[in-house]
Design a protein around this motif. Structure first.
Motif, mmCIF file in Angstrom:
data_model
loop_
_atom_site.group_PDB
_atom_site.id
_atom_site.type_symbol
_atom_site.label_atom_id
_atom_site.label_comp_id
_atom_site.label_asym_id
_atom_site.label_seq_id
_atom_site.Cartn_x
_atom_site.Cartn_y
_atom_site.Cartn_z
ATOM 1 N N GLN A 133 49.258 -22.783 -15.351
ATOM 2 C CA GLN A 133 50.162 -22.431 -14.257
ATOM 3 C C GLN A 133 50.194 -20.917 -14.054
ATOM 4 O OE1 GLN A 133 54.024 -24.273 -14.813
ATOM 5 N NE2 GLN A 133 53.078 -26.208 -15.316
ATOM 6 N N TYR A 134 50.076 -20.187 -15.171
ATOM 7 C CA TYR A 134 50.105 -18.730 -15.100
ATOM 8 C C TYR A 134 48.946 -18.214 -14.255
ATOM 9 C CZ TYR A 134 50.169 -13.938 -16.996
ATOM 10 O OH TYR A 134 50.215 -12.579 -17.152
ATOM 11 N N TYR A 135 47.748 -18.671 -14.602
ATOM 12 C CA TYR A 135 46.589 -18.204 -13.855
ATOM 13 C C TYR A 135 46.644 -18.668 -12.408
ATOM 14 C CZ TYR A 135 44.488 -16.476 -18.060
ATOM 15 O OH TYR A 135 44.250 -15.756 -19.182
ATOM 16 N N ALA A 136 47.051 -19.912 -12.222
ATOM 17 C CA ALA A 136 47.121 -20.429 -10.858
ATOM 18 C C ALA A 136 48.076 -19.572 -10.025
ATOM 19 C CB ALA A 136 47.586 -21.881 -10.886
ATOM 20 N N ALA A 137 49.219 -19.232 -10.605
ATOM 21 C CA ALA A 137 50.196 -18.445 -9.855
ATOM 22 C C ALA A 137 49.605 -17.104 -9.445
ATOM 23 C CB ALA A 137 51.457 -18.237 -10.697
ATOM 24 N N PHE A 138 48.885 -16.450 -10.370
ATOM 25 C CA PHE A 138 48.354 -15.129 -10.025
ATOM 26 C C PHE A 138 47.238 -15.215 -8.994
ATOM 27 C CE2 PHE A 138 50.560 -13.582 -13.780
ATOM 28 C CZ PHE A 138 51.083 -12.415 -13.262
ATOM 29 N N LEU A 139 46.406 -16.239 -9.116
ATOM 30 C CA LEU A 139 45.317 -16.353 -8.148
ATOM 31 C C LEU A 139 45.855 -16.671 -6.765
ATOM 32 C CD1 LEU A 139 42.651 -18.223 -10.257
ATOM 33 C CD2 LEU A 139 42.529 -15.904 -9.389
ATOM 34 N N ILE A 140 46.800 -17.615 -6.713
ATOM 35 C CA ILE A 140 47.370 -17.957 -5.407
ATOM 36 C C ILE A 140 48.033 -16.725 -4.810
ATOM 37 C CG2 ILE A 140 49.146 -19.337 -4.283
ATOM 38 C CD1 ILE A 140 48.447 -21.585 -6.241
ATOM 39 N N MET A 141 48.705 -15.960 -5.673
ATOM 40 C CA MET A 141 49.374 -14.786 -5.152
ATOM 41 C C MET A 141 48.366 -13.759 -4.641
ATOM 42 S SD MET A 141 52.679 -13.074 -6.623
ATOM 43 C CE MET A 141 51.963 -12.416 -8.065
ATOM 44 N N GLU A 142 47.250 -13.647 -5.330
ATOM 45 C CA GLU A 142 46.237 -12.695 -4.850
ATOM 46 C C GLU A 142 45.817 -13.041 -3.422
ATOM 47 O OE1 GLU A 142 42.487 -12.783 -6.918
ATOM 48 O OE2 GLU A 142 41.754 -11.003 -5.877
#
Lengths: 505, 480
Positions: free
Chosen positions: A113-122
């Motif tokens: 979820q951590y990585y997903a959140a950062f990628l989506i935010m990018e």
């Protein structure tokens, strides 16, 4: 590379990868990590053809893509780049990589979820910078709050819930009134295109209200004094990656909004109210600089220093009116804006790097208190070297990136008024004071306690990210020409928009 | 006037005719076979809804306004779409509530039959072209709902809720009837399309008095402040499956009630009723959103959230323009999608002996059930009006139309309450994701079909949010 919808790729590649990582789940995280890294690196690589093909001689939007989106509102999926948005997009793509790497071994709870959140935010953040339709812009602008809300709330510190709700509501409050202003403009213009808002004649009265509504949204984001109080809380509680993105990219959206919306859409109101912005900026620079000095928490100190540095951005953007009033010409006005942009880019690198440094220490000692450290240089020489570099850049030392933007803004301020420049220049002293004092207490001196004694120096992963950032800081500081050149034509155009009048005769 | 000369002439009313027959057939089937095969009736009902959609699509399409039955009944594209939506929403509502009712041994065929008659009432209301038809629709719906709320007859709280609703609703019906009789007496017609022509400025005090009663009744049905007292108690008191039904499908009816009565029939009095509705809408927005903050029961919180959302729907009517009504229509449809999902999550999170209706029951839901938590998060952000979810467009549409009609104060109030409202939706997300799950986890697998339905529901909230164009266009076209 010709013919590819490059800007769309920059937006959607990270978002779709984020969804993929989420679908891989916590059990597939070993793969998910690599997928995230590859996607973030690819995103940066896709910026290369953009930089190469970008025509610096024109202020027109380039790499434009336009597809009908909502026919009922005449709103299009309309994206493109100019000299303001391209550097910020590259910065976004660049800064996401260290965040992905920095979380590699540190994040144990729900890493997918951590990585997903950062990628989506990018992807969403790139979308904000690339949107040429204000509805699309607002869509990305608000959507971005969700991953950040989750990042602080899930992976944050002990008071994370308070901090993240405060962050969300503060920014939501600001943006809702921007939306109200955008809808007003839509009702007048008949569509949501930013360019048609910029061309729309507006009376001074209308402009004044729209300006204030925009200001509320952007001032919260920048953040400007006195609506900055969410930032220290959010920074302190956010995980390292969250702080990096918050400081490096999210704050820039406020500055971007001022340049893209406030100045060109409401130039007359900006001229009328510029003194307000300049005053708030100088208060941020000076007063918040003092506040930073007395912090005992490293993250809080850097957070306050961010607010103080962002004061330069708002000062540089609005000092143009003082220059026009003082000298009667726009000569040198572009320098203020270019300084603002350069300051944003440099601050993105430096503050991001400093938060990463704090993260490195925090991962080892689990404390952000300055008093918990001392003499780190003895046990972590590599780290100490890099941290001192970033600290000096934060203090605005020549040959680092921090110097360029501040110097340009101070120079432009001199044309406007001696007093503006004097107050702005105080930051060179204050910035040096709080940053160097921080370094002195944390890095230098004798080894303070057992924790510091047991510290291990940077591993390869950490050294890589901090080293690359340090290289970027120097490169940018020694040879800023390409970047300033990149935005030159756009800034000239922006100045002409900002000093033109839109009041119908 | 068009008289049905053959069976084919009745085609526009196919949905109502079919639904009446289907309700009777299912009731009979349940009486004779319900004991032996308890799963038969619910499945048959879902089948009947699917068949209804098919019949409606095949025979019920109309290109313009068609008036039937001596002017009592009207069918237009708007009615067609609303009926399709009614079938669809009811199917979702029944699907979600099935397991819940089975576990609590309140799964009886009568519920399905009552839901069908309620739907029939909604359809009658949707297609009403006469004050009489309006009243029949309202009463058919209300009678079914009384019984549905009190369905779990051993549940004292539910019985109390039903009683409360019955008494207050009866008063509202009385007000409606009284208002209608005044208007009828002073204009001499029951037909809404004739009424339009006979109402013109200046209105007589009698008509205004009648109008006031009609507005009160409409506001009562919506649950607008200050006629909202019944709503939180009923939402909280009724079994969750009944609350789900109550909060979702009838919204179409209440929207149609306002639309047909106020904007078609009483269009001549648009100035008067917008003046009456404005303070009500403002109060509704503020009370709904502010009081929701202090709730600790999720069902009650959603009840106040409903009130807050009703405020937005009313704002669409306050504009007094076709575009404003279409914004209200869009808001209604979107809101029903969201509320179906929200109560669906409550139903799926509940177990035997565990109602999952307190907010604290949702602590750390992500660990117990990631899909449910993800769906709930999407629904909460959507209801709060945050893009990329569809709720954002609903609020945007309303504010747009308010700006277009220069209602500055209302724009500011609407924007401010959205921020207040965001807080309590965020709190739910906080419970879902930020809090650690409690030690003991009640778990029981739910049927996968229902979970799929919920996933579709949550996905709809995202897809409609990213690509809102088609539905927005549809709503604009229906009310041009």
């Amino acid at each position: 590379m010709q013919g590819l919808p490059l800007v769309s790729i920059l937006i959607w590649l990270p978002i779709l990868t984020g969804i993929l990582v989420l679908a891989l789940g916590e059990r597939g995280i070993a793969l998910g990590r690599w997928v995230s890294l590859v996607a973030s690196v690819l995103t940066l690589l896709f910026c290369v053809p953009l930089l190469k093909a970008f025509d610096v001689s024109t202020a027109a939007f380039q790499f434009v893509e336009r597809v009908p989106w909502i026919a009922a509102f005449h709103a299009d999926y309309y994206i493109g780049l100019d000299g303001i948005s391209l550097p910020l997009i590259v910065l976004t793509a660049f800064m996401t990589i260290p965040v992905v790497i920095a979380g590699w071994r540190v994040i144990h709870t729900r890493p997918a979820q951590y990585y997903a959140a950062f990628l989506i935010m990018e992807g969403l953040m790139i979308g904000v910078f690339a949107s040429l339709d204000s509805l699309l812009f607002y869509f990305f602008w608000e959507a971005m709050l969700i991953p950040m809300f989750l990042i602080i709330g899930i992976w944050g510190g002990p008071r994370r819930v308070y901090a993240t709700i405060k962050f969300f509501l503060y920014t939501f409050l600001g943006s809702v009134f921007m939306l109200v202003a955008l809808i007003y403009l839509y009702v007048k213009a008949g569509n949501y295109e930013i360019a048609s808002f910029q061309a729309l004649p507006l009376t001074l009265e209308e402009q004044r209200w729209i300006f204030l509504a925009f200001l509320l949204a952007f001032a919260v984001k920048v953040p400007m004094w006195p609506v900055h109080t969410w930032l220290p809380d959010a920074h302190v509680e956010a995980p390292t990656g969250g702080s990096v993105i918050l400081a490096a990219i999210m704050l820039k959206m406020g500055g971007y909004g001022l340049l893209r919306f406030s100045l060109p859409i409401t130039p007359d109101a900006s001229r009328e109210l510029y003194l307000l912005i300049v005053a708030l900026s100088l208060i941020a620079v000076v007063y918040i600089g003092f506040v930073a000095m007395v912090q005992s928490d490293m993250k809080k100190l850097i957070a306050y220093s961010s607010i103080s540095h962002m004061g330069f951005v708002t000062l540089g953007a609005f000092v143009v009116y003082a220059i026009v009033m003082n000298t009667g010409g726009v000569q040198g006005a572009a320098m203020g804006m270019e300084g603002a942009m350069t300051q944003m880019l440099s601050h993105g690198l430096v503050s991001g790097a400093l938060f990463l440094c704090v993260g490195v220490l925090y991962d080892r000692v689990h404390s952000r208190e300055i008093s918990a450290y001392g003499g780190v240089v003895n046990t972590m020489p590599k780290f100490a070297t890099l941290m001192v570099i970033f600290a000096l850049a934060n203090a605005g030392l020549p040959i680092t990136s921090g110097f360029v933007g501040e110097f340009m803004v101070i120079l432009a301020s001199f044309r406007a008024s001696f007093w503006f420049a004097l107050f702005a220049a105080v930051t060179l002293i204050l910035g040096a004071a709080y940053t160097l004092w921080l370094v002195k207490r944390v890095v230098f001196g004798p080894v303070a306690n057992r924790n510091v004694e047991r510290l291990e120096d940077l591993d390869g992963r950490e050294f890589l990210i901090l080293g690359v950032l340090a290289a970027a800081v120097f490169l940018f500081g020694i040879w800023p020409h390409p970047i300033v050149n990149l935005m030159g034509a756009t800034m000239q155009h922006l100045v002409s928009q900002a000093v033109a009048t839109k009041v119908p005769l | 006037m068009l008289e049905p000369t053959s069976w084919a002439g009745l085609a526009p009313a196919v949905a109502e005719i079919y639904l009446a027959i289907a309700a009777c057939v299912i009731l009979m089937v349940d009486v004779f076979a319900g004991r032996r095969w308890p799963r038969l009736t619910p499945s048959l009902t879902l089948l009947a809804l699917a068949l209804g959609v098919a019949l409606l699509v095949l025979f019920g399409q109309v290109s313009g306004r068609v008036v039937l039955f001596d002017g009592l009944y009207v069918e237009d594209p708007l009615g067609y779409v609303l009926k399709l939506a009614g079938f669809l929403f009811l199917a979702f509502a029944l699907l979600y509530s099935r397991a819940y009712m089975q576990l609590r041994s309140i799964q009886r065929g009568e519920y399905d039959v009552l839901a069908l008659t309620a739907l029939l009432g909604i359809f009658v209301l949707v297609s009403a072209n006469s004050l009489l038809t309006v009243y029949i629709g309202v009463e058919l719906l209300a009678l079914s709902v009384y019984a549905i709320i009190a369905f779990d007859r051993d549940n004292a709280v539910a019985a109390e809720a039903a009683m409360k609703y019955f008494v207050l609703s009866a008063i509202a019906s009385g007000a409606l009837l009284y208002g209608m009789s005044l208007i009828y007496g002073l204009t001499g017609t029951l037909r809404l399309d004739e009424l339009v022509a006979r109402l013109s400025d200046p209105l007589t005090p009698g008509v205004i008095l009648g109008l006031a009663f009609v507005v009160v009744a409409v506001c009562f049905k919506f649950g607008a402040v200050p006629f909202h007292m019944w709503l939180p108690d009923v939402y909280q008191g009724a079994p969750t499956s009944m609350t789900l039904f109550l909060s979702s499908v009838p919204q179409i009816a209440y929207f149609s009630l306002a639309l047909r009565l106020l904007t078609y029939g009483l269009d001549g009095a648009v100035r008067e009723w917008t003046v009456m509705l404005t303070p009500i809408a403002v109060l509704t927005l503020i009370v709904g959103n502010v009081v929701a903050i202090v709730q600790s029961n999720l069902k009650r919180m959603l009840a106040y959230s409903t009130i807050g959302n009703v405020g937005f729907i009313l704002l669409g009517f306050v504009t007094g323009t076709r575009a404003g009504y279409s914004a209200a229509l869009y808001y209604t449809l979107v809101y029903v999608v969201m509320v179906l999902g929200s109560f669906g999550v409550i139903l799926l999170a509940s177990r035997k002996g565990f109602e999952a209706e307190e907010l604290d029951d949702y602590r750390g839901l992500y660990a117990r059930d990631p899909l449910l938590a993800l769906a709930m998060m999407a629904l909460m952000f959507s209801t709060a009006g945050v893009p990329p979810f569809v709720g954002f467009w609903a609020k945007l549409r309303i504010i747009q139309e308010l700006w277009a009609t220069s209602h500055l104060a209302l724009v500011i109030i609407a924007a401010s309450v959205s921020v207040i409202g965001a807080f309590y939706y965020l709190r739910v997300v906080k419970l879902l994701y930020f809090d650690a799950p409690p030690a003991e986890l009640p778990t029981a697998a739910q049927p996968s079909a229902v979970r799929l339905a919920l996933a579709v529901n949550a996905l709809a909230v995202i897809v409609l949010g990213v690509l809102p164009g088609p539905l927005l266009d549809l709503c604009a076209r229906l009310l041009r």
